[in-house]
Design an enzyme around this catalytic site. Structure first.
Site, short mmCIF file in Angstrom:
data_model
loop_
_atom_site.label_atom_id
_atom_site.label_comp_id
_atom_site.label_asym_id
_atom_site.label_seq_id
_atom_site.Cartn_x
_atom_site.Cartn_y
_atom_site.Cartn_z
N VAL A 202 37.76 36.89 38.27
CA VAL A 202 38.12 38.12 38.98
C VAL A 202 37.06 38.39 40.03
CG1 VAL A 202 38.50 40.61 38.81
CG2 VAL A 202 39.23 39.11 36.94
N HIS A 203 37.45 38.44 41.31
CA HIS A 203 36.47 38.75 42.33
C HIS A 203 37.04 39.41 43.58
CE1 HIS A 203 38.04 35.16 44.30
NE2 HIS A 203 37.46 35.59 45.39
N ARG A 204 38.37 39.45 43.74
CA ARG A 204 38.95 40.04 44.94
C ARG A 204 38.53 41.50 45.08
NH1 ARG A 204 41.40 36.57 48.76
NH2 ARG A 204 42.01 34.72 47.60
N ARG A 234 29.49 40.27 42.23
CA ARG A 234 30.08 41.52 42.71
C ARG A 234 30.91 42.18 41.62
NH1 ARG A 234 33.69 40.92 47.83
NH2 ARG A 234 35.14 39.99 46.34
N ASP A 276 42.46 35.79 40.23
CA ASP A 276 42.88 36.40 41.50
C ASP A 276 42.38 35.57 42.68
OD1 ASP A 276 40.18 36.98 41.50
OD2 ASP A 276 40.40 39.15 41.65
#
Length: 362
Positions: A202-204, A234, A276
């Site tokens: 998950v990083h979007r 992040r 994602d």
């Protein structure tokens, strides 16, 4: 010919690894690393694992808002281009590094080549989609990974300089996939057997903000069986700000960011990939791993059409259901090429025709 290759993120380092080696046989290749990804496992580890040499210029831009990051890259790439005096520029994918390189090339009058051109999610809310559209409009050579990408460009009136070359990730996957499984200690290092776990990423930007982040945590913590999550810096910061990190860690095996070989080894042995990431969707397909995409759109539409990928957004119930019965298409065709994309790209780039006009059809 002197070509300036602009990289800066994990997906770009992965694409650049086989391509730089092939390009260096034919031209004078110089490299600028923007530093968009600065965590070691997202950046410098690729020099060690994939044979990428040290860049000729390291801009060390780091994090910041889209405006701050892109502005700093514009200044750094322009300075690098003026110092190194390339004849042309090469960019990859859809990141802020891609956009900044494309804009500098346009302002300096440098012919631009774009690897992974023509991808579209048709969602202009995504910064990546904006970057793709702008870069493709400014490029003189557009290297498409699939027929769909060529058709997307044609629908926008872009037909000159468009080349269907296949995907460089196919080239890399065929060589480094088996190597990763042989060299990496994963998944055995986690006490997991192949096919017994879900691998998540998950990083979007949209998924690191509330309420999406909380819904994704709910979904991932409800998935049956082990879930392994290499955590982007992040995303970790976002989880800490939202007070969700401890909740996630109680149910999910949270790992630090992984290098390419370790991540690939985990992916190849996973029961399903929950992600994602555009790159991870495609990598899952290349390694015949079912994918559940934590978005409402995908640029890798072939994986959806062929039944190997499904969109669930941030709906917790949909995530749990798709992870329990992951998609697996009836066939697995080579829609992204035959593993010789790097050779085709190097041949086209080394040709001089595109420097003064558009490249002749291959």
């Amino acid at each position: 010919m002197r070509l300036l290759s602009v990289t800066g993120t994990r997906p770009q380092f992965v694409k650049a690894a086989p391509l730089h080696a092939e390009l260096a046989k034919h031209i004078d290749l110089v490299v600028a690393d923007t530093g968009q990804h600065y965590d070691h496992e997202l950046s410098r580890v690729f020099n060690e694992e994939l044979g990428l040499g040290e860049p000729d210029a390291h801009l060390a831009v780091g994090s910041g808002s889209h405006a701050e990051q892109t502005a700093a890259m514009l200044v750094g790439i322009e300075r690098t281009a003026l110092d190194l005096r390339p004849d042309a520029m090469l960019v990859y994918g859809d990141t802020n590094s891609t956009l900044a390189g494309a804009l500098v090339a346009a302002k300096l009058g440098l012919p631009l080549a774009h690897v992974e051109a023509g991808l579209r999610s048709f969602d202009m809310r995504m910064p990546e989609e904006v970057n793709r559209v702008v870069c493709d409009r400014l490029s003189r050579l557009l290297f498409c990974p699939s027929d769909t990408a060529v058709q997307n460009l044609a629908a926008e009136g872009i037909v000159r300089g468009v080349e269907l070359v296949g995907d460089v990730m196919v080239d890399l996957a065929r060589v480094f996939g088996p190597l990763a499984s042989a060299r990496s200690s994963y998944p055995a290092a986690l006490g997991l057997e192949a096919g017994s776990y879900a691998l998540a990423t998950v990083h979007r930007q949209a998924n690191t903000e509330q309420p999406a982040l909380g819904r994704l945590v709910e979904g991932l913590t409800r998935v049956e069986g082990p879930v392994v999550l290499p955590l982007h810096p992040r995303t970790r910061e976002a989880l800490q700000r939202a007070g969700l990190l401890a909740t996630l860690e109680r149910a999910v095996r949270v790992l630090p960011p992984l290098g390419y070989l370790d991540f690939t080894a985990l992916l190849r042995a996973a029961r399903v990939c929950l992600t994602d990431s555009g790159g991870a969707q495609k990598e899952a397909y290349l390694h015949s791993v079912p994918c559940v995409t934590l978005r409402d759109t995908s640029e890798w539409v072939e994986t959806l059409q062929l039944g190997w990928n499904v969109l669930v957004g941030d709906d917790p119930a949909a995530i749990v259901a798709a992870a329990a019965a992951p998609p697996r298409g009836p066939t697995h065709p080579d829609v992204y090429g035959d593993g010789h994309a790097t050779e085709r790209i190097a041949h086209l780039v080394a040709g001089a025709a595109w420097l003064s006009g558009y490249a002749a059809p291959s």
